[in-house]
Design a protein around this motif. Structure first.
Motif, PDB file in Angstrom:
ATOM      1  N   SER A   1      48.210  -3.404 -17.988  1.00  0.00           N
ATOM      2  CA  SER A   1      49.071  -2.685 -17.046  1.00  0.00           C
ATOM      3  C   SER A   1      49.261  -3.504 -15.774  1.00  0.00           C
ATOM      4  O   SER A   1      50.371  -3.579 -15.233  1.00  0.00           O
ATOM      5  CB  SER A   1      48.460  -1.325 -16.714  1.00  0.00           C
ATOM      6  OG  SER A   1      48.354  -0.523 -17.861  1.00  0.00           O
TER       7      SER A   1
ATOM      8  N   ARG B   1      52.507  -2.630 -13.669  1.00  0.00           N
ATOM      9  CA  ARG B   1      52.403  -1.166 -13.646  1.00  0.00           C
ATOM     10  C   ARG B   1      51.116  -0.842 -12.877  1.00  0.00           C
ATOM     11  O   ARG B   1      50.099  -0.464 -13.439  1.00  0.00           O
ATOM     12  CB  ARG B   1      52.378  -0.620 -15.069  1.00  0.00           C
ATOM     13  CG  ARG B   1      53.728  -0.775 -15.778  1.00  0.00           C
ATOM     14  CD  ARG B   1      53.733  -0.170 -17.180  1.00  0.00           C
ATOM     15  NE  ARG B   1      53.087  -1.045 -18.155  1.00  0.00           N
ATOM     16  CZ  ARG B   1      51.952  -0.775 -18.747  1.00  0.00           C
ATOM     17  NH1 ARG B   1      51.307   0.326 -18.463  1.00  0.00           N
ATOM     18  NH2 ARG B   1      51.426  -1.612 -19.627  1.00  0.00           N
TER      19      ARG B   1
ATOM     20  N   THR C   1      50.294   1.427 -10.630  1.00  0.00           N
ATOM     21  CA  THR C   1      49.774   2.797 -10.537  1.00  0.00           C
ATOM     22  C   THR C   1      48.930   3.122 -11.763  1.00  0.00           C
ATOM     23  O   THR C   1      47.828   3.689 -11.664  1.00  0.00           O
ATOM     24  CB  THR C   1      50.927   3.797 -10.416  1.00  0.00           C
ATOM     25  OG1 THR C   1      51.709   3.465  -9.255  1.00  0.00           O
ATOM     26  CG2 THR C   1      50.404   5.225 -10.279  1.00  0.00           C
ATOM     27  N   GLU C   2      49.448   2.766 -12.956  1.00  0.00           N
ATOM     28  CA  GLU C   2      48.690   2.997 -14.185  1.00  0.00           C
ATOM     29  C   GLU C   2      47.420   2.149 -14.190  1.00  0.00           C
ATOM     30  O   GLU C   2      46.337   2.623 -14.594  1.00  0.00           O
ATOM     31  CB  GLU C   2      49.554   2.659 -15.394  1.00  0.00           C
ATOM     32  CG  GLU C   2      50.778   3.552 -15.549  1.00  0.00           C
ATOM     33  CD  GLU C   2      51.633   3.143 -16.747  1.00  0.00           C
ATOM     34  OE1 GLU C   2      51.094   2.439 -17.621  1.00  0.00           O
ATOM     35  OE2 GLU C   2      52.819   3.512 -16.791  1.00  0.00           O
TER      36      GLU C   2
ATOM     37  N   GLU D   1      43.540   3.441 -14.496  1.00  0.00           N
ATOM     38  CA  GLU D   1      42.645   2.972 -15.564  1.00  0.00           C
ATOM     39  C   GLU D   1      41.412   2.277 -14.984  1.00  0.00           C
ATOM     40  O   GLU D   1      40.298   2.410 -15.510  1.00  0.00           O
ATOM     41  CB  GLU D   1      43.437   2.038 -16.492  1.00  0.00           C
ATOM     42  CG  GLU D   1      44.470   2.795 -17.333  1.00  0.00           C
ATOM     43  CD  GLU D   1      45.618   1.902 -17.809  1.00  0.00           C
ATOM     44  OE1 GLU D   1      45.696   0.751 -17.343  1.00  0.00           O
ATOM     45  OE2 GLU D   1      46.424   2.384 -18.617  1.00  0.00           O
TER      46      GLU D   1
END
Length: 499
Positions: free
Chosen positions: A138, A143, A145-146, A150
């Protein structure tokens, strides 16, 4: 020498992500800089339409056109800037979480999480690594935010694993001890490996691991012992079972078999040693008897027959020793070796404190030792006799030596030497002092004589110190000895070195 090769990313995935994140931040900064250089100046380009005081229409038209064109461009730039700032904030957050993950992961791996975290309880280390791989992907795909979410999951799992150490230790110890109870070394070794990974210095885990590793050899020794006993080799069987106990002192079957076969061997050997002891005492071979009784006592320390034989040996050996020591003490006394005689008598009294011969002999020996030591004080340092107190004491010592009932050749020689010294010390000797008439002369412990050119005085033999002093000159100090024989002592005391 310059190395132009491109930098290599680290093999560790977490560290690699830090390099990638740093590269991404650098790219964003470059884009922003280019925007400042090439985009922002466009909003400030001058209008080519003439705008003067004589042309108000042109001025109004140009102003309206500029306002209509600049407003949308600035709004779009602000929106892009806000979006980029939000993305940048998410990236920074993800990077910070990644840094926390890497620190936590490094700490736990140094604590052996790869070993003890493999088992799935509420979670496992492999689960954390799987989510970490997803988070890295990610992050690579921006990405953020993801990725941050995680990374937080990974931190939660790592914290959970860290908090599960005590539980995992307890389970590992239970599994290892359970495996040992059924002689299953293959299951016990990995269980205690986990326990030691959790607590490297734990003595219980270390002991369990040692037992698990030695278990195959223990079982082999047990089987060997059973075969030897069946074949009639009782000593061999006992040694085999005892070897198993040495390998694992806590293995109960080995303890029981070693105890049983050891008792059989002990019963046999005990009777053999008792028989040997009786024969040795009868033959007055006390060392052999003591050795046999000692061996029997190690097998059965409190039997009635052993106590009787030990007492008999002690009495007969002591009587023989006292007789030998008494003879040696008398011989030493006859040779005037009183120190050695006293040592013999002390040994007798240490065995039997009431032996009258030894008590009387020790008192006599100690009295003679003191007398010889007192004589030696003056024989070794005759100059002590120059003082009245030591001289009187020497006379008392001489009278005691003369009156001694144990006067042998040694005491006679020493008494004669002391008598000569006392006689010489009792006769003052002439001492001639010479000076320059300017130096004041003093003899310590005698008198202050002042200045003179020559003076005669009588001093007992011994050591003295003369001191001369004269204004303007350095003092002189002279140590001299007055001999008990020979010519008068002549001493020159004068200050000659100017200050």
């Amino acid at each position: 020498m310059t190395n132009n090769a491109p930098p290599r990313l680290p093999k560790d995935p977490g560290q690699k992500k830090l390099y990638v994140a740093a590269g991404s931040a650098l790219a964003v900064l470059i884009v922003a800089a280019l925007g400042v250089i090439f985009v922002l100046p466009a909003g400030f380009q001058p209008n080519n339409s003439p705008v003067t005081a004589n042309n108000p229409a042109a001025t109004e038209t140009a102003g309206a056109k500029h306002t209509a064109t600049a407003a949308p461009d600035q709004s779009a730039r602000r929106e892009r800037t806000d979006a980029e700032a939000e993305v940048e904030q998410h990236r920074i957050t993800a990077e910070m979480l990644l840094s926390d993950v890497l620190r936590k992961q490094t700490a736990l791996e140094s604590d052996g999480i790869k070993i003890w975290g493999a088992e799935q309880l509420t979670t496992s280390y492999s689960e954390a690594l799987d989510i970490l791989a997803t988070a890295n992907t990610s992050f690579d795909e921006a990405r953020y935010t993801e990725a941050a979410a995680e990374f937080r999951k990974v931190l939660t799992i790592l914290d959970t694993l860290d908090a599960s150490k005590d539980e995992r230790y307890g389970r590992a110890m239970a599994d290892g001890n359970g495996a040992l109870a059924i002689d299953n070394a293959e299951s016990a070794v990995p269980a205690f490996t986990i326990a030691l990974a959790l607590r490297p210095n734990d003595p219980s885990a270390a002991a369990g691991q040692a037992r698990a590793q030695s278990l195959p050899d223990v079982l082999k020794s047990m089987e060997q012992g059973r075969r030897l006993e069946i074949s009639g080799d009782l000593d061999g069987a006992y040694q085999a079972f005892k070897s198993a106990v040495v390998l694992d002192p806590t293995y109960r079957p080995a303890q029981e078999e070693a105890r049983r076969t050891g008792q059989l061997v002990a019963d046999r050997d005990y009777m053999k040693f008792i028989s040997e002891a009786i024969q040795a005492i009868d033959g007055r071979k006390f060392s052999s008897a003591a050795k046999a009784l000692s061996a029997a006592q190690k097998i059965r320390p409190e039997t009635h027959e052993l106590a009787e034989l030990s007492e008999r040996l002690r009495d007969e050996r002591q009587a023989a020793q006292i007789g030998g020591l008494s003879l040696s003490a008398r011989q030493s006394a006859a040779e005037e070796n009183w120190e050695k005689a006293a040592a013999h008598y002390k040994r007798i009294l240490s065995m039997e404190p009431t032996v009258a011969v030894a008590l009387n002999g020790l008192r006599r020996a100690e009295r003679m030792i003191r007398l010889h030591r007192q004589i030696a004080v003056y024989l070794d340092d005759p100059d002590r006799l120059s003082s009245n107190g030591p001289l009187e004491h020497a006379r008392q010592v001489l009278r005691a030596a003369t009156a001694s009932e144990n006067k042998g050749p040694r005491l006679a020689r020493e008494s004669a030497r002391l008598g000569d010294l006392v006689a010489a010390a009792s006769r003052p000797r002439t001492v001639i002092l010479k000076s320059d008439g300017e130096t004041a002369v003093t003899i310590y412990r005698v008198s202050h004589f002042g200045s003179f050119t020559e003076k005669r005085l009588e001093l007992r033999p011994g050591k003295y110190t003369a001191v001369g002093s004269r204004p303007g000159f350095r003092d002189v100090r002279i140590a001299f000895r007055v001999s008990g024989t020979g010519e008068p002592t002549t001493l020159v005391v004068q200050c000659t070195e100017r200050i």
